[in-house]
Design a protein around this motif. Sequence first.
Motif, PDB file in Angstrom:
ATOM      1  N   LYS A   1       0.651  -1.273  -0.111  1.00  0.00           N
ATOM      2  CA  LYS A   1       0.037   0.029  -0.055  1.00  0.00           C
ATOM      3  C   LYS A   1       1.026   1.217  -0.032  1.00  0.00           C
ATOM      4  O   LYS A   1       2.018   1.378   0.499  1.00  0.00           O
ATOM      5  CB  LYS A   1      -0.850   0.037   1.246  1.00  0.00           C
ATOM      6  CG  LYS A   1      -0.291  -0.031   2.698  1.00  0.00           C
ATOM      7  CD  LYS A   1      -1.429   0.058   3.725  1.00  0.00           C
ATOM      8  CE  LYS A   1      -0.669  -0.098   5.206  1.00  0.00           C
ATOM      9  NZ  LYS A   1      -1.703  -0.166   6.275  1.00  0.00           N
TER      10      LYS A   1
ATOM     11  N   HIS B   1      -8.240   3.146   1.756  1.00  0.00           N
ATOM     12  CA  HIS B   1      -8.658   3.342   3.193  1.00  0.00           C
ATOM     13  C   HIS B   1      -8.054   4.607   3.555  1.00  0.00           C
ATOM     14  O   HIS B   1      -6.965   4.819   3.277  1.00  0.00           O
ATOM     15  CB  HIS B   1      -8.459   2.022   3.997  1.00  0.00           C
ATOM     16  CG  HIS B   1      -9.351   0.935   3.642  1.00  0.00           C
ATOM     17  ND1 HIS B   1      -9.206   0.003   2.933  1.00  0.00           N
ATOM     18  CD2 HIS B   1     -10.542   0.695   4.367  1.00  0.00           C
ATOM     19  CE1 HIS B   1     -10.041  -0.967   2.914  1.00  0.00           C
ATOM     20  NE2 HIS B   1     -10.967  -0.488   3.797  1.00  0.00           N
ATOM     21  N   GLU B   2      -8.619   5.136   4.409  1.00  0.00           N
ATOM     22  CA  GLU B   2      -8.049   6.276   5.186  1.00  0.00           C
ATOM     23  C   GLU B   2      -7.943   6.085   6.636  1.00  0.00           C
ATOM     24  O   GLU B   2      -8.548   5.270   7.379  1.00  0.00           O
ATOM     25  CB  GLU B   2      -9.263   7.570   5.323  1.00  0.00           C
ATOM     26  CG  GLU B   2      -8.652   8.954   5.835  1.00  0.00           C
ATOM     27  CD  GLU B   2      -9.479   9.827   5.800  1.00  0.00           C
ATOM     28  OE1 GLU B   2      -9.316  11.154   6.250  1.00  0.00           O
ATOM     29  OE2 GLU B   2     -10.627   9.750   5.303  1.00  0.00           O
ATOM     30  N   GLN B   3      -6.632   6.559   7.120  1.00  0.00           N
ATOM     31  CA  GLN B   3      -6.146   6.180   8.673  1.00  0.00           C
ATOM     32  C   GLN B   3      -5.465   7.397   9.181  1.00  0.00           C
ATOM     33  O   GLN B   3      -4.619   7.737   8.752  1.00  0.00           O
ATOM     34  CB  GLN B   3      -5.436   4.947   8.583  1.00  0.00           C
ATOM     35  CG  GLN B   3      -4.994   4.312  10.066  1.00  0.00           C
ATOM     36  CD  GLN B   3      -4.286   3.250  10.044  1.00  0.00           C
ATOM     37  OE1 GLN B   3      -3.829   2.690   8.844  1.00  0.00           O
ATOM     38  NE2 GLN B   3      -3.864   2.680  11.284  1.00  0.00           N
ATOM     39  N   GLY B   4      -6.245   7.928  10.001  1.00  0.00           N
ATOM     40  CA  GLY B   4      -5.590   9.142  10.533  1.00  0.00           C
ATOM     41  C   GLY B   4      -5.382  10.248   9.805  1.00  0.00           C
ATOM     42  O   GLY B   4      -4.246  10.997   9.797  1.00  0.00           O
TER      43      GLY B   4
ATOM     44  N   TRP C   1      -4.590   5.616   2.086  1.00  0.00           N
ATOM     45  CA  TRP C   1      -3.456   4.495   1.792  1.00  0.00           C
ATOM     46  C   TRP C   1      -4.278   3.773   0.504  1.00  0.00           C
ATOM     47  O   TRP C   1      -5.438   3.493   0.681  1.00  0.00           O
ATOM     48  CB  TRP C   1      -3.218   3.381   2.853  1.00  0.00           C
ATOM     49  CG  TRP C   1      -2.658   4.002   3.823  1.00  0.00           C
ATOM     50  CD1 TRP C   1      -3.060   4.728   4.944  1.00  0.00           C
ATOM     51  CD2 TRP C   1      -1.002   3.967   4.266  1.00  0.00           C
ATOM     52  NE1 TRP C   1      -1.969   4.872   5.967  1.00  0.00           N
ATOM     53  CE2 TRP C   1      -0.793   4.541   5.299  1.00  0.00           C
ATOM     54  CE3 TRP C   1      -0.205   3.359   3.216  1.00  0.00           C
ATOM     55  CZ2 TRP C   1       0.603   4.783   5.814  1.00  0.00           C
ATOM     56  CZ3 TRP C   1       1.179   3.598   3.675  1.00  0.00           C
ATOM     57  CH2 TRP C   1       1.390   4.191   4.962  1.00  0.00           C
TER      58      TRP C   1
END
Length: 395
Positions: free
Chosen positions: A33, A69-72, A76
């Motif tokens: 990713k 996907h979104e993280q913080g 990604w």
Amino acid sequence: MQPTQKYYEADAYRREADAVILAAEPDGRGGGKLALDGTVFYPEGGGQPADHGTLTLPDGARLTVTDVHEQGGVIWHRVDALPDTAAPGTAVTGRIDWAWRFDKMQQHTGEHILSGILHQMFGAENVGFHIGSDAVRMDTSVPISAEGLREAELAANRIVWQNVPVLITYPTREELARMTYRSKKEIEGQVRIVTIPGADVCACCGTHTAATGAVGQIKILAAENYKGGVRLSIVCGERALLAAQAMRQRQADIGALLSAKPSETAHAVHRVYDEYTALKFAHFGLCSELFDALAAQVAPGADAIRIVPGLDPDGLHRLAARLSEATTGLCAALTANEKGTGYCLAQAGGDVRALTKALNTALNGRGGGKPGICQGSCAAAPEQVETFLKENHTV
């Protein structure tokens, strides 16, 4: 790591953008990713699936984006291959699968319109939403009648025909406090409001069409009672057109089978159903006569194993029970089916459960029941079942 700039929020119609790789994480299987400083790819969230597309490296290598996907605050992009050249600091060009994105925009905007209309008309809250591969699932908080859904569907499509703009705003906390809008959860930070004049005001992070006309059509395909409300299956845009074409083809197929015009298929189906009901009643009576005749041939105390073609589970049960009225021996009704054999074992005053279990084990069957009667099916021919019962039954 710095947050990813979300180009899709400013312009849902933007299809590509240059970016810089912020981080690369291999997955150990050849893929991995990538985090970018900016992206046109929408990450999965809010009931809307992630975008698909490609990331192209300076050397021309094209990486297929399979999930986002979104993280913080960092977005990604999962890719099917992660070469060494896809390193932090490398420039990439991201391109989304536009057909995929536009379909999701149509579905999501249509959902907003219908949800807003249902809220206006019935006070219904949208308590569940997901854009599936075939249809959009919507769950309402209150029951709605079939007539009410028809009225709401018409009102929603009128908003589409008016081609009103879909407005995106970012109100301040003070402005937000004075607004009335739909939201399924508490939101921290900046709230993004999607407004469709005459239909809906909702907090939403998804992608939408610029105006309602691009939704094309909103069609409710199915509705069922669900957790005190209604679960709807809807389609919009191209999906609605394809659904209408499929329904038209099914109507034509039914009409051809029934030799009926499209406007007369319902009447023809009722006629066929009435004929089927009459035949089923006659068949029941004939089977009863047959079962009585077969029972009359059984000597008291003798076993009675009978193979009768074409019996359904109810017929098997009726035959076995009728035979057990004529003898205290083992009674079995057998018929060939798609699995091999349908069976029903019975014995007046006896217990056929152990024999049923042995039959299932020996002939790959499934079934059970009460001491006096058991029913099931197995993967063997009726003649094989008959032989097994004769060889393994003990009084």
